[in-house]
Enzyme design. Structure first.
Site, mmCIF file in Angstrom:
data_model
loop_
_atom_site.group_PDB
_atom_site.id
_atom_site.type_symbol
_atom_site.label_atom_id
_atom_site.label_comp_id
_atom_site.label_asym_id
_atom_site.label_seq_id
_atom_site.Cartn_x
_atom_site.Cartn_y
_atom_site.Cartn_z
ATOM 1 C CB ILE A 67 -10.897 4.781 6.404
ATOM 2 C CG1 ILE A 67 -11.702 5.369 7.685
ATOM 3 C CG2 ILE A 67 -10.602 6.159 5.484
ATOM 4 C CD1 ILE A 67 -10.266 6.150 8.653
ATOM 5 C CG ASP B 120 3.487 -4.471 1.342
ATOM 6 O OD1 ASP B 120 4.102 -3.035 2.228
ATOM 7 O OD2 ASP B 120 2.895 -4.922 2.358
ATOM 8 C CE1 TYR C 81 -2.394 3.587 14.068
ATOM 9 C CE2 TYR C 81 -3.138 4.627 15.381
ATOM 10 C CZ TYR C 81 -2.888 3.927 14.425
ATOM 11 O OH TYR C 81 -3.827 4.622 13.588
HETATM 12 N N1 LIG Z 1 -10.647 3.712 12.119
HETATM 13 C C1 LIG Z 1 -10.538 4.629 13.259
HETATM 14 O O1 LIG Z 1 -10.845 4.612 13.488
HETATM 15 C C2 LIG Z 1 -8.990 5.604 12.972
HETATM 16 C C3 LIG Z 1 -8.419 6.387 13.306
HETATM 17 C C4 LIG Z 1 -6.950 6.807 12.986
HETATM 18 C C5 LIG Z 1 -6.482 6.295 12.529
HETATM 19 N N2 LIG Z 1 -7.053 5.461 11.372
HETATM 20 C C6 LIG Z 1 -5.950 5.700 10.004
HETATM 21 O O2 LIG Z 1 -6.643 5.383 9.092
HETATM 22 C C7 LIG Z 1 -5.824 4.854 8.219
HETATM 23 C C8 LIG Z 1 -7.645 3.283 7.760
HETATM 24 O O3 LIG Z 1 -7.862 3.146 8.838
HETATM 25 P P1 LIG Z 1 -9.275 1.557 8.888
HETATM 26 O O4 LIG Z 1 -9.351 2.022 10.291
HETATM 27 O O5 LIG Z 1 -9.467 1.935 7.442
HETATM 28 O O6 LIG Z 1 -8.032 0.828 9.042
HETATM 29 P P2 LIG Z 1 -8.462 -0.896 7.970
HETATM 30 O O7 LIG Z 1 -7.142 -1.954 8.404
HETATM 31 O O8 LIG Z 1 -9.422 -1.831 7.970
HETATM 32 O O9 LIG Z 1 -7.606 -0.465 6.732
HETATM 33 C C9 LIG Z 1 -6.650 -0.152 6.642
HETATM 34 C C10 LIG Z 1 -5.943 -0.570 4.937
HETATM 35 O O10 LIG Z 1 -4.747 -0.792 4.412
HETATM 36 C C11 LIG Z 1 -4.494 -1.776 3.878
HETATM 37 N N3 LIG Z 1 -2.404 -2.049 4.047
HETATM 38 C C12 LIG Z 1 -2.110 -2.681 5.455
HETATM 39 N N4 LIG Z 1 -1.121 -2.761 5.607
HETATM 40 C C13 LIG Z 1 -0.502 -1.949 4.199
HETATM 41 C C14 LIG Z 1 0.392 -2.572 3.198
HETATM 42 N N5 LIG Z 1 1.446 -2.466 3.555
HETATM 43 N N6 LIG Z 1 0.545 -2.205 1.927
HETATM 44 C C15 LIG Z 1 -0.521 -1.944 1.247
HETATM 45 N N7 LIG Z 1 -1.971 -1.980 1.788
HETATM 46 C C16 LIG Z 1 -2.017 -2.251 3.589
HETATM 47 C C17 LIG Z 1 -4.383 -3.121 4.833
HETATM 48 O O11 LIG Z 1 -5.103 -4.686 4.382
HETATM 49 C C18 LIG Z 1 -6.268 -2.405 5.042
HETATM 50 O O12 LIG Z 1 -7.334 -2.583 4.195
HETATM 51 C C19 LIG Z 1 -5.192 3.839 9.175
HETATM 52 O O13 LIG Z 1 -3.707 4.692 8.315
HETATM 53 C C20 LIG Z 1 -5.355 4.472 10.322
HETATM 54 O O14 LIG Z 1 -4.244 3.744 11.222
HETATM 55 C C21 LIG Z 1 -8.097 4.975 11.599
#
Ligand SMILES: NC(=O)c1ccc[n+]([C@@H]2O[C@H](COP(=O)([O-])OP(=O)(O)OC[C@H]3O[C@@H](n4cnc5c(N)ncnc54)[C@H](O)[C@@H]3O)[C@@H](O)[C@H]2O)c1
Length: 324
Positions: free
Chosen positions: A23, A67, A155
């Protein structure tokens, strides 16, 4: 109206945390395309540098490898920022059941650090990723803000706590926070690999590789699968939303309801495959049915999703065909 014509101040600077993820990288790209500046903070734990490689060629883009569990890093990242789009977190319900402590550290403490840094540095709007998982076992459909049940996973708990901090930071400190309760987002760049991959890219990859996908449960579970561009629109519109709409969380879905088994056969058809799936046990922590009532976001954020499931899935399939 979508998001491409939205207008911000000329030199607006956005901080996207988790900007190298699915995202986040789409947010970075969309904002750069609109002509604004982006700072991306990511520790590359689940995200990938390749997701932002093209953005790094744009002089309006900067990348901080860091981080969100470190407050100083968050403070540095927030300096001079107008809008924070906090996406950094670890996703996946099953993985959170295996590693609850890590989820607490990243998803709760990390988000709290970001809110605190945003407050101390005078950020205008703090938009953050929540999740439809906060509805837990509440049976009513469509899901409506204010009608949440008992949570089913660590989660979901982390996202619920983030929302409470979001509410408090508005009430106590006047920080304009907006929680985005995403409903199963899909689209370009979503990672199809690994045991914790989301179901749509995972099925596409497996079908393209000639493998037999496994459906957990009977396949009659339903989801409001939401195309990535709707999520970009929601985030950017939240940045322009009035202060009165802050301190709240909003359903960000497409408002549809797809059964997993139907999605599976749609994918088979689009990819020209004739493969019967295997069925495995239902996964603990998963919600059975989930679709969004998006009237609150429509009203308060002017969210008006342009992509229904069919339009989005066709674009996603085209992307995976070209890029896998
Ligand atoms: N994809 C979905 O369907 C969905 C649904 C509900 C909520 N979300 C939320 O949306 C957000 C993005 O999700 P996504 O699907 O793009 O996931 P993703 O895993 O592709 O992206 C998350 C990003 O956060 C980074 N990250 C993780 N821990 C970190 C830290 N401690 N410090 C800095 N960076 C860190 C990761 O390296 C990654 O690039 C998240 O918060 C997720 O919980 C996603």
């Amino acid at each position: 109206m979508g998001y491409k014509d939205l207008k911000f101040e000329k030199n607006a600077l956005f901080l996207v945390t988790g900007g190298a993820g699915f995202i986040g990288s789409n947010l970075c790209e969309a904002i750069l395309d609109m002509g604004y500046k982006v700072r991306c903070l990511d520790n590359l734990s689940t995200g990938r540098y390749e997701n932002i490689e093209k953005s790094t060629l744009n002089p309006d883009f900067t990348f901080i490898k860091g981080d969100i569990r470190d407050l100083d890093t968050c403070m540095d990242a927030c300096r001079d920022v107008d809008f924070v789009l906090n996406q950094a977190a670890w996703g996946s319900v099953p993985r959170s059941i295996e590693m609850p402590l890590l989820y607490e550290e990243i998803n709760i403490r990390g988000t709290l650090n970001m809110m605190e840094a945003a407050r101390q540095t005078g950020v205008k709007k703090f938009v953050y990723a929540s999740s439809s998982s906060v509805y837990g076992d509440h049976p009513v459909l469509p899901k409506q803000e204010g009608r949440e049940g008992k949570l089913l996973s660590p989660y979901a708990l982390t996202k619920r706590v983030d929302e409470e901090y979001g509410r408090l930071y508005k009430v106590l400190y006047g920080l304009d926070t907006y929680g985005m309760r995403y409903f199963n987002v899909f689209g370009r760049r979503q990672d199809p690999n690994g045991m914790y991959a989301a179901v749509i890219p995972k099925f596409i990859r497996q079908l393209m590789d000639g493998q037999v996908p496994t459906i957990h449960g009977d396949g009659r579970q339903s989801r409001d699968f939401t195309y990535i561009d709707n999520v970009i629109e929601a985030n950017l519109k939240a940045c322009l939303a009035p202060s009165e709409a802050a301190g709240e969380a909003y359903n960000i879905g497409a408002g549809g309801r797809e059964y997993l088994i139907d999605v599976y056969y749609d994918l088979c058809k689009a990819l020209g495959k004739d493969v019967e799936p295997e069925f495995g046990p239902a996964r603990p922590g998963d919600i059975r049915d989930s679709n969004a009532d998006i009237s609150k976001a429509r009203q308060m954020l002017s969210y008006d999703p342009e992509y229904d499931f069919e339009k989005g899935i066709n674009l996603a399939i085209d992307w995976y065909k070209e890029n896998l």
